[in-house]
Design a protein around this motif. Structure first.
Motif, PDB file in Angstrom:
ATOM      1  N   TYR A 403      39.691  48.858  58.554  1.00  0.00           N
ATOM      2  CA  TYR A 403      38.438  48.701  57.798  1.00  0.00           C
ATOM      3  C   TYR A 403      38.666  48.141  56.395  1.00  0.00           C
ATOM      4  N   PRO A 404      39.584  48.698  55.593  1.00  0.00           N
ATOM      5  CA  PRO A 404      39.783  48.115  54.259  1.00  0.00           C
ATOM      6  C   PRO A 404      40.280  46.669  54.317  1.00  0.00           C
ATOM      7  N   SER A 405      41.027  46.325  55.368  1.00  0.00           N
ATOM      8  CA  SER A 405      41.559  44.969  55.493  1.00  0.00           C
ATOM      9  C   SER A 405      40.462  43.964  55.830  1.00  0.00           C
ATOM     10  N   GLU A 406      39.606  44.307  56.786  1.00  0.00           N
ATOM     11  CA  GLU A 406      38.545  43.395  57.210  1.00  0.00           C
ATOM     12  C   GLU A 406      37.351  43.436  56.253  1.00  0.00           C
ATOM     13  N   ALA A 407      36.846  44.627  55.982  1.00  0.00           N
ATOM     14  CA  ALA A 407      35.703  44.733  55.070  1.00  0.00           C
ATOM     15  C   ALA A 407      36.124  44.402  53.641  1.00  0.00           C
ATOM     16  N   GLY A 408      37.382  44.744  53.302  1.00  0.00           N
ATOM     17  CA  GLY A 408      37.885  44.410  51.967  1.00  0.00           C
ATOM     18  C   GLY A 408      37.896  42.909  51.734  1.00  0.00           C
ATOM     19  N   ALA A 409      38.278  42.138  52.756  1.00  0.00           N
ATOM     20  CA  ALA A 409      38.244  40.676  52.633  1.00  0.00           C
ATOM     21  C   ALA A 409      36.812  40.187  52.440  1.00  0.00           C
ATOM     22  N   GLN A 410      35.876  40.824  53.123  1.00  0.00           N
ATOM     23  CA  GLN A 410      34.460  40.495  52.945  1.00  0.00           C
ATOM     24  C   GLN A 410      34.019  40.811  51.509  1.00  0.00           C
ATOM     25  N   ALA A 411      34.492  41.926  50.989  1.00  0.00           N
ATOM     26  CA  ALA A 411      34.139  42.312  49.615  1.00  0.00           C
ATOM     27  C   ALA A 411      34.682  41.292  48.618  1.00  0.00           C
ATOM     28  N   VAL A 412      35.948  40.904  48.792  1.00  0.00           N
ATOM     29  CA  VAL A 412      36.544  39.919  47.880  1.00  0.00           C
ATOM     30  C   VAL A 412      35.815  38.585  47.993  1.00  0.00           C
ATOM     31  N   ASN A 413      35.436  38.199  49.201  1.00  0.00           N
ATOM     32  CA  ASN A 413      34.683  36.970  49.405  1.00  0.00           C
ATOM     33  C   ASN A 413      33.377  36.996  48.616  1.00  0.00           C
ATOM     34  N   ASN A 414      32.710  38.138  48.620  1.00  0.00           N
ATOM     35  CA  ASN A 414      31.470  38.268  47.847  1.00  0.00           C
ATOM     36  C   ASN A 414      31.745  38.229  46.347  1.00  0.00           C
ATOM     37  N   GLY A 415      32.879  38.803  45.943  1.00  0.00           N
ATOM     38  CA  GLY A 415      33.251  38.731  44.533  1.00  0.00           C
ATOM     39  C   GLY A 415      33.457  37.297  44.087  1.00  0.00           C
ATOM     40  N   LEU A 416      34.122  36.513  44.932  1.00  0.00           N
ATOM     41  CA  LEU A 416      34.327  35.093  44.633  1.00  0.00           C
ATOM     42  C   LEU A 416      32.989  34.371  44.538  1.00  0.00           C
ATOM     43  N   GLN A 417      32.081  34.719  45.413  1.00  0.00           N
ATOM     44  CA  GLN A 417      30.755  34.084  45.424  1.00  0.00           C
ATOM     45  C   GLN A 417      30.015  34.353  44.117  1.00  0.00           C
ATOM     46  N   ILE A 418      30.176  35.532  43.566  1.00  0.00           N
ATOM     47  CA  ILE A 418      29.496  35.884  42.317  1.00  0.00           C
ATOM     48  C   ILE A 418      29.921  34.959  41.182  1.00  0.00           C
ATOM     49  N   LEU A 419      31.181  34.538  41.189  1.00  0.00           N
ATOM     50  CA  LEU A 419      31.674  33.645  40.149  1.00  0.00           C
ATOM     51  C   LEU A 419      31.254  32.195  40.378  1.00  0.00           C
ATOM     52  N   GLY A 420      30.625  31.929  41.507  1.00  0.00           N
ATOM     53  CA  GLY A 420      30.198  30.565  41.782  1.00  0.00           C
ATOM     54  C   GLY A 420      31.395  29.630  41.845  1.00  0.00           C
ATOM     55  N   GLY A 421      31.256  28.422  41.285  1.00  0.00           N
ATOM     56  CA  GLY A 421      32.330  27.435  41.306  1.00  0.00           C
ATOM     57  C   GLY A 421      33.590  27.922  40.631  1.00  0.00           C
ATOM     58  N   TYR A 422      33.431  28.766  39.599  1.00  0.00           N
ATOM     59  CA  TYR A 422      34.608  29.292  38.915  1.00  0.00           C
ATOM     60  C   TYR A 422      35.462  30.174  39.840  1.00  0.00           C
ATOM     61  N   GLY A 423      34.834  30.798  40.796  1.00  0.00           N
ATOM     62  CA  GLY A 423      35.576  31.644  41.718  1.00  0.00           C
ATOM     63  C   GLY A 423      36.572  30.867  42.550  1.00  0.00           C
ATOM     64  N   PHE A 424      36.298  29.565  42.701  1.00  0.00           N
ATOM     65  CA  PHE A 424      37.160  28.695  43.513  1.00  0.00           C
ATOM     66  C   PHE A 424      38.289  28.082  42.678  1.00  0.00           C
ATOM     67  N   CYS A 425      38.275  28.348  41.387  1.00  0.00           N
ATOM     68  CA  CYS A 425      39.230  27.730  40.462  1.00  0.00           C
ATOM     69  C   CYS A 425      40.357  28.689  40.110  1.00  0.00           C
ATOM     70  N   THR A 426      41.536  28.128  39.869  1.00  0.00           N
ATOM     71  CA  THR A 426      42.705  28.962  39.574  1.00  0.00           C
ATOM     72  C   THR A 426      42.651  29.598  38.194  1.00  0.00           C
ATOM     73  N   ASP A 427      41.696  29.192  37.352  1.00  0.00           N
ATOM     74  CA  ASP A 427      41.542  29.848  36.045  1.00  0.00           C
ATOM     75  C   ASP A 427      41.176  31.321  36.210  1.00  0.00           C
ATOM     76  N   PHE A 428      40.529  31.650  37.316  1.00  0.00           N
ATOM     77  CA  PHE A 428      40.089  33.016  37.582  1.00  0.00           C
ATOM     78  C   PHE A 428      40.867  33.574  38.779  1.00  0.00           C
ATOM     79  N   THR A 429      41.023  34.877  38.800  1.00  0.00           N
ATOM     80  CA  THR A 429      41.901  35.504  39.804  1.00  0.00           C
ATOM     81  C   THR A 429      41.225  35.791  41.139  1.00  0.00           C
ATOM     82  N   TYR A 434      41.531  36.684  47.008  1.00  0.00           N
ATOM     83  CA  TYR A 434      41.051  36.235  48.313  1.00  0.00           C
ATOM     84  C   TYR A 434      42.224  35.824  49.206  1.00  0.00           C
ATOM     85  N   ARG A 435      43.189  35.119  48.626  1.00  0.00           N
ATOM     86  CA  ARG A 435      44.370  34.715  49.396  1.00  0.00           C
ATOM     87  C   ARG A 435      45.289  35.908  49.681  1.00  0.00           C
ATOM     88  N   ASP A 436      45.424  36.787  48.701  1.00  0.00           N
ATOM     89  CA  ASP A 436      46.335  37.925  48.866  1.00  0.00           C
ATOM     90  C   ASP A 436      45.870  38.896  49.949  1.00  0.00           C
TER      91      ASP A 436
END
Length: 604
Positions: A403-429, A434-436
């Protein structure tokens, strides 16, 4: 990078108030500890993580481990963290006093490692696998093996791994071919290859002790012919010197995430001089390894939960600082003359933040639940109590890992979405989190393997006794919550979903009874998601119940805002996540069996 990568207040609340750590301290095994001393341990690990792990998180991704001249080059911080983890007693924290440990509860150890994982998930695996390997030697090894290896492993001077996977076999351990040939000198000659060995080699390690699964010459085929061996990279001589043991590092896998945590390809016995020492009995290797693997599966869930926590803290900080757009008014219009709103005011962003919080804190409670069961098993003097919590632990292990592995990836994906385009950039973690986290649904048995274990073994073990025990634990919380008017509707809803689980199993179990296991397990992944959501809903009901009672009693240990945040997140989980079980149940009871291959191939 967020300055607050972990919510220590919530961690301690779930550990102490929800899972009642203090109750464990009344048991003889833990009687030397108290809340104050354990808090000091947790706080010291937080300070250590702030200083020695977190500042190197991005750097270790940008300068990944790599293979050179027969060894793996890793970040210098690996050496410091290994040695200081030994000096602080982290590696041996849960071991008995007589084995060089601190004998603290597993629950507290997991809390400490959770902090380290959240700070920098590239580093804790090195000491974690070392303690797992040492645990196997302590549990099953003879005195010579213990005296030779354990103290140096717990000190962090020597590393440790577990070596299971082979190139031709993958996750199918019944197909491993690494050989162990007996000699008349008390050791075996080991020959073969192992892949995906985390922490398998690095330039700072004086020695690495591999726990290797191999097949003794003439052993039965399948898993019943597998034995377990201690195979050091460098074998110790009687005078204390080390001699190369014909263990070669063939390569280091270059990965999309966790790039600072090396993953090696090892070769054993290329020069016919690799020596291994049998751990325990012949042909019992897989059963012995599962002691380490169960702990490793909880650690995988813990690591994924911690990464999701760090990502949530980062996206929450961003949402509280980033102005963009304006809130809709009641008539659906925006006032362009107003200042832009902080994005945390937008309902869709709040939905994503609530989803992260619900998954993150639910996953943390799940990890502590498994840890509590481990502690009770270890500390109990009652055979009946040990059996009960052993069954409960076995029942939830696949869920804790998955559960933490699958749902956790979903959570991180949503976190990236909140940052918009910046979430896709290496300036932000966020992109790094998301990769880790992506590897965690693959570690220690993929989601598919864990799901088949949950439905095909755990749900039916001892004629369903383990599942009945879990349902009984859930019902205890439901009964309590029903008595509170504010929570009655949530208790009733969860009870309905327990009933739905019985309906689903009544549909699936006849396939197993008829010997049609392919059909029985075809949608095991869906059953994993189904039961995981129900289990985490139970944990959220427990949190909601505790927070509601504390508010009603004007408890001042935490602020009213803190308690209300838990209650609102519980409501979110019941409103947005628990309803998913209805559609999952429909799919699980579908008679089409679409994913089973037909005589005529239908995939284009």
């Amino acid at each position: 990078m967020s300055k607050k990568y972990v919510d220590i207040e919530t961690l301690k609340y779930i550990l102490y108030d929800i899972h009642k750590l203090e109750n464990l301290l009344t048991r003889e095994r833990f009687q030397d500890h108290n809340i104050e001393s354990l808090n000091l341990f947790i706080d010291s690990v937080k300070e250590f993580s702030d200083r020695e792990l977190y500042p190197y998180f991005k750097e270790m991704d940008e300068t990944p481990a790599y293979h050179k001249d027969g060894t793996v080059i890793v970040h210098p911080q690996v050496q410091k963290v290994m040695h200081q983890s030994g000096e602080m007693g982290i590696i041996g924290a849960c071991f008995n006093y007589e084995d060089g440990g601190l004998q603290i509860p597993v629950s507290v150890f997991q809390a400490a490692l959770y902090i380290m994982d959240a700070a920098n998930n590239h580093l804790p695996g090195y000491p974690s696998l070392t303690l797992g390997a040492a645990e196997l030697i302590v549990e099953f090894g003879n005195k010579t093996l213990k005296d030779t290896y354990v103290s140096k492993m717990l000190s962090g001077i020597w590393g440790g791994t577990m070596c299971l996977t082979e190139p031709q076999a993958g996750s199918s351990l019944s197909d491993i071919v690494t050989k162990a040939t007996p000699t008349d000198q008390g050791y075996y000659k080991i020959s073969g290859q192992k892949i995906f060995i985390s922490g398998g080699d690095y330039q700072f390690a004086e020695n690495i002790i591999h726990l290797v699964l191999a097949r003794i010459d003439g052993a039965p085929k399948g898993t019943k012919g597998i034995s377990l061996f201690v195979v050091p990279k460098n074998r110790p001589n009687s005078n204390g010197t080390l001699v190369h043991n014909d263990v070669m590092t063939v390569a280091d896998f270059q990965k999309m995430g966790q790039r600072g945590y090396c993953t090696t390809h090892l070769g054993f016995g290329d020069k016919n001089d690799c020596r291994g020492w049998l751990v325990g009995e012949e042909h019992k290797g897989l059963a012995q390894m599962f002691l380490m693997m169960n702990g490793a599966r909880i650690a995988v869930g813990r690591g994924a939960a911690a990464i999701a926590m760090a990502a949530f803290r980062t996206s929450l900080q961003y949402a509280n600082e980033r102005p963009q757009g304006r809130k809709l008014t009641a008539d659906g219009k925006k006032n362009p003359s107003e200042k832009p709103s902080l994005i945390i005011e937008h309902p869709d962003v709040r939905r994503m933040l609530f989803l992260q919080k619900a998954i993150v804190e639910g996953s943390l409670s799940l990890v502590f639940l498994a840890s509590k069961y481990q502690d009770i098993i270890q500390a109990s003097s009652s055979a009946e109590e040990k059996e009960k919590y052993h069954l409960l632990l076995e029942m939830i292990i696949p869920i804790v890992k998955t559960y933490p592995s699958e749902a956790g990836a979903q959570a991180v994906n949503n976190g990236l979405q909140i940052l918009g385009g910046y979430g896709f950039c290496t300036d932000f973690t966020l992109q790094q989190y998301y990769r880790d986290i992506r590897i965690f649904s693959l570690y220690e048995g993929t989601t598919g393997i864990q799901s088949q274990d949950l439905l095909g073994r755990k749900a039916i073990m001892e004629n369903g006794k383990a599942l009945e025990l879990l349902a009984s634990e859930i019902m205890k919380t439901i009964v309590k919550a029903e008595k509170n008017e504010n929570l009655k509707i949530f208790a009733i809803t969860l009870q309905e979903k327990l009933g739905l689980s019985k309906k689903v199993l009544n549909h699936l179990l006849p396939f197993a009874a008829k010997g049609n296991y392919e059909r029985f397990l075809a949608d095991a992944n869906l059953f994993m998601e189904f039961l995981s959501i129900i289990t985490v809903s139970w944990l959220w009901l427990e949190i909601g119940l505790d927070a509601t009672i504390k508010l009603q009693n004007a408890d001042q240990k935490y602020s009213p805002e803190f308690y209300n945040s838990k209650i609102e997140t519980m409501k979110f989980y019941f409103s947005y996540e628990l309803p998913k079980t209805e559609s999952l149940a429909i799919s699980l009871q579908n008679n089409e069996a679409i994913t089973i291959k037909k005589d005529i191939e239908t995939l284009l």
